[in-house]
Design a protein around this motif. Sequence first.
Motif, PDB file in Angstrom:
ATOM      1  N   ILE A 277      37.630  39.843  35.351  1.00 20.40           N
ATOM      2  CA  ILE A 277      36.187  39.972  35.105  1.00 20.40           C
ATOM      3  C   ILE A 277      35.536  38.652  35.500  1.00 20.40           C
ATOM      4  O   ILE A 277      35.992  37.581  35.123  1.00 20.40           O
ATOM      5  CB  ILE A 277      35.907  40.209  33.593  1.00 20.40           C
ATOM      6  N   TYR A 278      34.474  38.707  36.336  1.00 23.64           N
ATOM      7  CA  TYR A 278      33.758  37.484  36.689  1.00 23.64           C
ATOM      8  C   TYR A 278      32.870  37.055  35.544  1.00 23.64           C
ATOM      9  O   TYR A 278      32.640  37.810  34.597  1.00 23.64           O
ATOM     10  CB  TYR A 278      32.898  37.703  37.938  1.00 23.64           C
ATOM     11  N   GLU A 279      32.268  35.812  35.682  1.00 26.82           N
ATOM     12  CA  GLU A 279      31.413  35.276  34.614  1.00 26.82           C
ATOM     13  C   GLU A 279      30.209  36.171  34.350  1.00 26.82           C
ATOM     14  O   GLU A 279      29.754  36.293  33.229  1.00 26.82           O
ATOM     15  CB  GLU A 279      30.922  33.879  35.017  1.00 26.82           C
ATOM     16  N   ASN A 280      29.713  36.778  35.428  1.00 26.16           N
ATOM     17  CA  ASN A 280      28.519  37.613  35.217  1.00 26.16           C
ATOM     18  C   ASN A 280      28.878  39.035  34.809  1.00 26.16           C
ATOM     19  O   ASN A 280      28.030  39.909  34.799  1.00 26.16           O
ATOM     20  CB  ASN A 280      27.650  37.625  36.471  1.00 26.16           C
ATOM     21  N   GLY A 281      30.133  39.286  34.455  1.00 24.37           N
ATOM     22  CA  GLY A 281      30.506  40.577  33.897  1.00 24.37           C
ATOM     23  C   GLY A 281      30.994  41.598  34.890  1.00 24.37           C
ATOM     24  O   GLY A 281      31.490  42.654  34.506  1.00 24.37           O
ATOM     25  N   ARG A 282      30.880  41.298  36.206  1.00 20.31           N
ATOM     26  CA  ARG A 282      31.363  42.253  37.174  1.00 20.31           C
ATOM     27  C   ARG A 282      32.879  42.236  37.200  1.00 20.31           C
ATOM     28  O   ARG A 282      33.507  41.234  36.858  1.00 20.31           O
ATOM     29  CB  ARG A 282      30.821  41.926  38.569  1.00 20.31           C
ATOM     30  N   GLY A 283      33.456  43.315  37.642  1.00 20.63           N
ATOM     31  CA  GLY A 283      34.908  43.385  37.708  1.00 20.63           C
ATOM     32  C   GLY A 283      35.407  43.130  39.112  1.00 20.63           C
ATOM     33  O   GLY A 283      34.649  43.199  40.067  1.00 20.63           O
ATOM     34  N   SER A 284      36.700  42.857  39.257  1.00 16.26           N
ATOM     35  CA  SER A 284      37.285  42.670  40.570  1.00 16.26           C
ATOM     36  C   SER A 284      38.517  43.551  40.689  1.00 16.26           C
ATOM     37  O   SER A 284      38.875  44.256  39.749  1.00 16.26           O
ATOM     38  CB  SER A 284      37.671  41.208  40.784  1.00 16.26           C
ATOM     39  N   SER A 285      39.172  43.482  41.831  1.00 14.62           N
ATOM     40  CA  SER A 285      40.372  44.281  42.028  1.00 14.62           C
ATOM     41  C   SER A 285      41.594  43.591  41.431  1.00 14.62           C
ATOM     42  O   SER A 285      42.658  44.165  41.366  1.00 14.62           O
ATOM     43  CB  SER A 285      40.610  44.486  43.524  1.00 14.62           C
ATOM     44  N   HIS A 286      41.449  42.325  41.049  1.00 14.19           N
ATOM     45  CA  HIS A 286      42.537  41.523  40.498  1.00 14.19           C
ATOM     46  C   HIS A 286      43.681  41.361  41.506  1.00 14.19           C
ATOM     47  O   HIS A 286      44.811  41.109  41.142  1.00 14.19           O
ATOM     48  CB  HIS A 286      43.059  42.149  39.187  1.00 14.19           C
ATOM     49  N   GLN A 287      43.344  41.529  42.780  1.00 14.79           N
ATOM     50  CA  GLN A 287      44.392  41.340  43.778  1.00 14.79           C
ATOM     51  C   GLN A 287      44.383  39.887  44.266  1.00 14.79           C
ATOM     52  O   GLN A 287      43.547  39.079  43.877  1.00 14.79           O
ATOM     53  CB  GLN A 287      44.182  42.318  44.939  1.00 14.79           C
ATOM     54  N   GLN A 288      45.337  39.601  45.172  1.00 12.20           N
ATOM     55  CA  GLN A 288      45.520  38.214  45.599  1.00 12.20           C
ATOM     56  C   GLN A 288      44.309  37.719  46.394  1.00 12.20           C
ATOM     57  O   GLN A 288      43.798  38.417  47.268  1.00 12.20           O
ATOM     58  CB  GLN A 288      46.786  38.139  46.454  1.00 12.20           C
ATOM     59  N   GLN A 289      43.912  36.465  46.098  1.00 12.28           N
ATOM     60  CA  GLN A 289      42.710  35.904  46.739  1.00 12.28           C
ATOM     61  C   GLN A 289      42.937  35.661  48.237  1.00 12.28           C
ATOM     62  O   GLN A 289      44.005  35.253  48.665  1.00 12.28           O
ATOM     63  CB  GLN A 289      42.355  34.557  46.112  1.00 12.28           C
ATOM     64  N   VAL A 290      41.857  35.913  49.008  1.00 11.53           N
ATOM     65  CA  VAL A 290      41.845  35.514  50.410  1.00 11.53           C
ATOM     66  C   VAL A 290      40.612  34.619  50.576  1.00 11.53           C
ATOM     67  O   VAL A 290      39.509  35.007  50.194  1.00 11.53           O
ATOM     68  CB  VAL A 290      41.761  36.725  51.342  1.00 11.53           C
ATOM     69  N   THR A 291      40.812  33.419  51.108  1.00 11.11           N
ATOM     70  CA  THR A 291      39.713  32.455  51.210  1.00 11.11           C
ATOM     71  C   THR A 291      39.731  31.820  52.595  1.00 11.11           C
ATOM     72  O   THR A 291      40.547  32.160  53.438  1.00 11.11           O
ATOM     73  CB  THR A 291      39.892  31.330  50.174  1.00 11.11           C
TER      74      THR A 291
END
Lengths: 673, 632
Positions: A277-291
Amino acid sequence: MLGFLKRPVVVTADINLNVVALTAVGLLSRLWQLAYPRAVVFDEVYYGQYISFYMKRIFFLDGSGPPFGHMLLALGGYLGGFDGNFLWNRIGAEYSSNVPVWSLRLLPALTGALSVPMAYQILLELGFSHCAAMGAALLMLIENALITQSRLMLLESVLIFFNLLAVLSYLKFSNSQKQRPFSLSWWFWLMLTGVACSCAVGVKYVGVFTYLLVLAVASVHAWHLIGDRTLSHGGLARITQGQPLEVAYGSQVTLKNVFGKPVPCWLHSHQSTYPMIYENGRGSSHQQQVTCYPFKDVNNWWIVKDPGRHQLVVGSPPRPVRHGDVVQLVHGMTTRFLNTHDVAAPLSPHSQEVSCYVDYNISMPSQNLWRLDIVNRESDADVWKTILSEVRLVHVNTSVALKLSGAHLPDWGFRQLEVVGEKVSRGYHESMVWNVEEHRYGKSQEQKERELELHSPAQMDVSRNLSFMARFLELQWRMLTVKSDGSEHKYSSSPLDWVTLDTSIAYWLHPRTSAQIHLLGNVVIWASASLATVVYALLFLWYLLRRRRSIRDLPEDSWLRWVLAGALCAGGWAVNYLPFFMMEKTLFLYHYLPALTFQILLLPAVLQHISDHLCRSPPLRSLFSALVVAWYSCACHVFITLRPLTYGDKSLSPSELKALRWKDSWDILIRKY
Amino acid sequence: LLWDETHFGKMGSYYINRTFFFDVHPPLGKMLIGLAGYLSGYDGTFLFQKPGDKYEHHNYMGMRGFCAFLGSLLVPFAYLIVLELSKSLPAALLTAALLTFDTGCLTLSQYILLDPILMFFIMAAMLSMVKYNSCANRPFSAPWWFWLSLTGINLAGALGVKFVGLFIILQVGWNTISDLWHLLGDLSLSVVTVGKHLTARILCLIVLPLTLYTATYAVHFRVLNKSGPGDGFFSSAFQARLSGNNLHNASIPEHLAYGSVITVKNLRMAIGYLHSHRHLYPEGIGARQQQVNINACFFLADPLDPSFPVEFVRHGDIIRLEHKETSRNLHSHYHEAPLTRKHYQVTGYGINGTGDSNDFWRIEVVNRRFGNRIRVLRSRIRLIHLVTGCVLGSSGKVLPKWGWEQLEVTCTPYLKETLNSIWNVEDHINPKLPNISLDVLQPSFPEILLESHMVMIRGNNGLKPKDNEFTSKPWHWPINYQGLRFSGINDTDFRVYLLGNPVSALCAAWGPGLSQVLLQGGGQLLLGWMLHYFPFFLMGRILYFHHYFPAMLFSSMLTGILWDTLLRLCAWSLASSSLARGVYVVGLLSLLLGTAYSFYLFHPLAYGMVGPLAQDPRSPMAGLKWLESWDF
């Protein structure tokens, strides 16, 4: 097997009779009566000493120059069976019978003779006519100072030979670059350039200036090559990086963003996942980061995989990836697939999140197929090339392109840059474009081996060589600027005297008669070569200013030829002449000869240019040709007049010698009876 | 009285007293100092003998105030330049602060030195160039002309103070060439317009400065019309201009004749006359014959029977020179000279004029413009020994004790035309010939100008460091490796020490390396820094720390722009926009405070201090000796 027997063995040979003839007269002029005088002439007294040391294998230390030249001279002695027993103590001393004078003087004479046909070749390679090329060679042939210097055990003619060889082979190389790069002859000439340069430096340290000149010209050419988009086979990547050019299935690559703002960075992934969960409450896929990561890192490596096959290595032969192909990108260190899906990206909620797929078994399938879109392709069948190709990776399922958003991720993303999927339909932007910067063909199927492979550098590590190079150059510089005791010499001169031939050197005087060898240049050639340099400079400036005003007097190719001739010949003169003003050692007229050679090469080029471009009407042109012929006969006449002083074979009377003293500063020895 | 004030203050006094002197620098700077002294009522009587002397009642404040005024103008100039180049107020303020708080700059501009004047002109030239660049869109307008000609004037000023001014000329030249190159490429301008641009620049940047530069020399020679310590550096003909010199208003026979009594002067050696005395060369040094060295004395051109009619000496004549005092002939032979082993020894030989064949010399006139006769002062002559064929010359080496430390005279077998072997006749007595006034022989202004430049260049080249002598190396300078002691060594003395503000130096050391600011006008400054710094690596002459200061000005300006940009970049890449401003301001303030605090710490160096040396804890500088090489 024996197929070659069915056809006759045919050898076709192109023999340029000009070259043969020039070589013959060159040899004749340099080798004629080579063993005369049978006495120590001028600096032979030093070089002879070194030769004797080599023959006797006695170690010696000398600050006068690098050893290669001395060794070449000693080779002559070795071949002639010299035992080294001669006391080199005085100029003019008669050689004893054990000294093989002819073979000792042979090598400088041969190199001097070969410089004549080489001048011809250089002018041809510069793109000038056979006539101009013949002119250059004939001028070299009758230059008295060059003849004198190459008929003795001295190193200037060897140095000049290697200088010319370096220039000639560089020109051959750069001309074959236009036709057949990477061919056998291309490699041969390139290697020969290097060999000749190192030999020139090995003979005398001043050879380094010619080397620097060739290097400078080569880097300008290479710079144009980089800008040359028409370079179909992409010689660049191979030249500069030593990496494979075409990206194939199984290739390991790093992908750099072309836009590179706010900072240049590479596509990157690592073990950490997106927070649930991000700080603003949105959710993510919780998968590995790509940057996108602005530093070189082992986690920047990706493997290009064919979706239809399992292997992660390059096959044999490699199968290149082309425009429009569908590929998967596998992160090298974690072996996870580059993936995007309909989840909002962490900082840019209007774009899709890009991740490396982790299968949590939560009915979120992997969507890891990407279509390759080469932006700067020439045809639709283009191959993906290292560095050169700018590509977009378009997601097959959702039609988004991989994009650098430019935002910095918060602490959970280690402040790296965010990478998102952006709808292609929103338009083209450079931040969607990537290129392969580092590239190697993957060899290891096993993960452990692959990690090792990824850690090894893709490019040749040149830094160590460079630092060695730097030290080497420093050493050279020190040797060049080494302070001698500034001792005066009767025949020493300053560089200013050289251009006007205001000095001369008495090399040898016959013990009884007034036959003598005197280093004197052919005045006509000397003066007209300097004049040609001035004319070249003025014309060049004139054309340059006119071109700036978009007035093109010359067609583009003859302008380029004109510039190249100037860069090599006038430049060669300058780099071989001007540094002497900063040297504090005792200088002699013969130090100017390498510079003079380049000036002589420029002379016919300027003449041809005047005849081709400035003499507009045919009668004017014939008049000019007549003038050139007259001028050349003049030079021949001077050569013949000064010949007794060049070869030292004829004793002149005092009045004749006085008549030859055209300048007060010429110290021609006149015997008092 | 501190350090080089002994020189430049003294030279100011010379202008007030109108006595002729010689210095390796062009005259403008010293003339300005002299003018300032004159206007402020200084009478030119102070002796300026050695550092540490008290001025007492002499009115020296005018001269110091003048230098300090020019030195303080550097700060606003730097501010304006940076503002014009970067359009960033904080950068300009930062630069101004760096310069204000630089102890070195402060020290240098407090005293009677050439450097503040030089730096003033350099900065003024830079400023007017920058201003003129920004007028480029309005060519041939009044401000455009104003700034262009002001650039030219300042260039003349910079060159007129020290030859280091050449570097700023190179910079302006480079700027002008690239400017013209752009104009030429602009096809909307006609060739005539480009020609006008070119002419304007030639007028303002070449003709105008040259005229002004020459004018300073004209004033210099006009003002200094009395004989003084500088006479000997110049040729005899030059000296005839100076009142008080024994050649001034003298009247001597014009052409050399047999039987004349003459003195012969070497053209190269500053005060070198051909000389001989009764002492013999010592054992083991050539032949034991009478010494001949360089110093003043008389010689006699071959005396024939006095009843003969007067016969003039001509080019190519064979002559004998007899020493008047000792009646020995100038003689040379195949013995090696005492110091220069490759040359032949020159001696005095014979009794009462009877010698041998080695006494004959052929006299040759080098500049035969005045005909074949030998003219006093103006003819340059060579003396060639008849038997050995060598040329009489001086090697410039100083003989040991036995030769009274005079300069060696030799006969060189190398017939190169160098000034060492050229002589001229100075005094000339011959009762048979009519005397003429020397005024006829006076050189023209261009000749004087040329000669004084030759002498200056030779003087500059002569400033070679001796072996083993410690000299400042150019790489020391940007890192403040070592300062320069202005005055006082012992702990009771009043001490001033030239050292840059270490904190600014630390900031500035970054400067030139980074190129990110090039886009914002830093390019000009970087070029300026390089032009004023790197040539020193090639110079053979002796170098001091203060030579770095013109380059330091450029590096300070570069530093201002650089830190401004860096802080901006840092602030905006690290934090959101609200915080960015804060970070930026804090960064700037900390830089300012850092330099200011370090100025507070080091200010005694500039304003002078008394008390124990820095090793002592009671010293005002205790604990501040950060580098071992700082010797305050």
